[in-house]
Design an enzyme around this catalytic site. Structure first.
Site, mmCIF file in Angstrom:
data_model
loop_
_atom_site.group_PDB
_atom_site.id
_atom_site.type_symbol
_atom_site.label_atom_id
_atom_site.label_comp_id
_atom_site.label_asym_id
_atom_site.label_seq_id
_atom_site.Cartn_x
_atom_site.Cartn_y
_atom_site.Cartn_z
ATOM 1 N N GLY A 34 -2.185 -43.019 -86.950
ATOM 2 C CA GLY A 34 -1.258 -43.078 -86.113
ATOM 3 C C GLY A 34 -1.780 -43.634 -84.747
ATOM 4 C CB CYS A 35 0.028 -45.246 -82.044
ATOM 5 S SG CYS A 35 1.569 -44.289 -81.806
#
Length: 349
Positions: free
Chosen positions: A152-153
């Site tokens: 994920g970011c």
């Protein structure tokens, strides 16, 4: 006849998918052979993204795994959470390399996935097969892998900031506090009241306090590299900018070290990893300095008075936090230069 790797992108009408297109167009070893959207099949992709006019002429395809076997070697799944749980295993079974940008295969615990993502978990056999593609930390596992779960970011920015000091055993794992801020593109292209201009402009707000789905992902990786359980307090904020994540992390040290020792630890850990840049003492990064690039910039400050370490990490959420890291993982698994298709300078100002 082209000898390039053939790539298909499922979820081509979202920000992550269209960023994959932008980056892959510059990749020397890849050609895009299929762009796929179940909601807009049959429509030229440039109709929804006019910036691709006369650059990408593809008409959006529907999902047909038989056709994909004929048209692609690798498939990027940039789909909403819950879609890839059923789709990705079918692609893997069809003999395709798969890089999944959703959160569906990041968590090894199905119970944790269901609790945090509110979706039915994927088949445990495929969750186990998926390699977690945090490029700078697990590169050896990514090389040669056929199925990669892209981080994920928020975890990308946060873990790159925390892993060196955690893996060295210098961090008190019960003390980690993460204050992270993201631009609005992290919320995707769908319509939502909270993303309207009049709602977000001139505004700053916290959201998903103590319940953000990236929390268990961060804890899972930190626990893995530490060899013991790590628990974090993780708070996210939405800021009125398009791209970028700034993650500020606070960590108590188990024993005192100098700031110079800690900076040198980070430089050693990331030596040879071109996309992580460690700032000198007294210098801290800003999101504008990595905009449009695959870089993660990290700054470090030690408060000798409290014994607490402050780590500031910045990335572009759509590049290093999504599409860029997915391509970096592709480069690793194919044995190519890690920076192929990614070696461009951040856009500034």
């Amino acid at each position: 006849m082209s000898t390039k790797l053939r790539a298909a992108i499922i979820g081509s009408t979202g920000y992550g998918g269209v960023e994959l297109i932008r980056l892959l167009l510059s990749h020397p070893n890849v050609e895009i052979t299929s762009v796929i959207s179940t909601s807009r099949a049959g429509v030229p992709i440039a109709d929804g993204f006019p910036h691709l006019n006369q650059i990408v002429t593809n008409t959006l395809d529907g999902i047909d795994i038989g056709q994909l076997q004929q048209k692609a070697d690798v498939v990027f799944t940039a789909t909403p959470h819950g879609v890839a749980t059923e789709l990705a295993p079918k692609l893997v079974d069809a003999g395709l390399k798969v890089i999944d940008l959703s959160g569906d295969f990041r968590l090894k615990s199905g119970e944790a996935y269901e609790r945090w993502y509110k979706h039915k978990p994927a088949d445990p056999a495929y969750v186990e097969k998926a390699v977690y593609g945090l490029s700078e930390v697990f590169a050896d596992e990514v090389r040669g892998a056929g199925f990669i779960s892209n981080p994920g970011c928020f975890p990308t920015a946060t873990l790159l900031g925390l892993v060196p000091v955690v893996s060295e055993g210098w961090a008190d794992l019960s003390s980690i506090i993460i204050d992270a801020k993201t631009g609005v593109s992290g919320g995707g292209r769908g319509l939502s009241l909270g993303f309207h201009y009049s709602e977000i402009n001139e505004n700053l707000l916290a959201y998903k306090v103590n319940r953000h789905q990236h929390t268990p992902e961060i804890e899972q990786v930190l626990s893995r590299v530490a060899g013991e359980a790590a628990v974090v307090t993780f708070t996210t904020h939405l800021v009125p900018m398009t791209r970028g994540i700034l993650s500020t992390m606070y960590v108590n040290l188990r024993e005192m070290h100098t700031e110079e020792e800690i900076i040198n630890l980070y430089r050693r850990y990331y030596e040879g990893r071109r996309f992580v840049r460690i700032r000198p003492a007294g210098k801290w990064p800003a999101t504008k300095e990595v905009w449009g690039s695959n870089y993660c910039d990290i700054g470090i400050s030690l408060d000798q008075r409290t014994g607490r370490l402050t780590i500031i990490s910045v990335i572009d959420n759509l590049v290093k936090g999504a599409a860029g890291q997915a391509i970096q993982n592709l480069n690793l698994l194919m044995g190519w230069d890690e920076g192929a298709g990614l070696a461009f300078t951040p856009v500034y100002p």
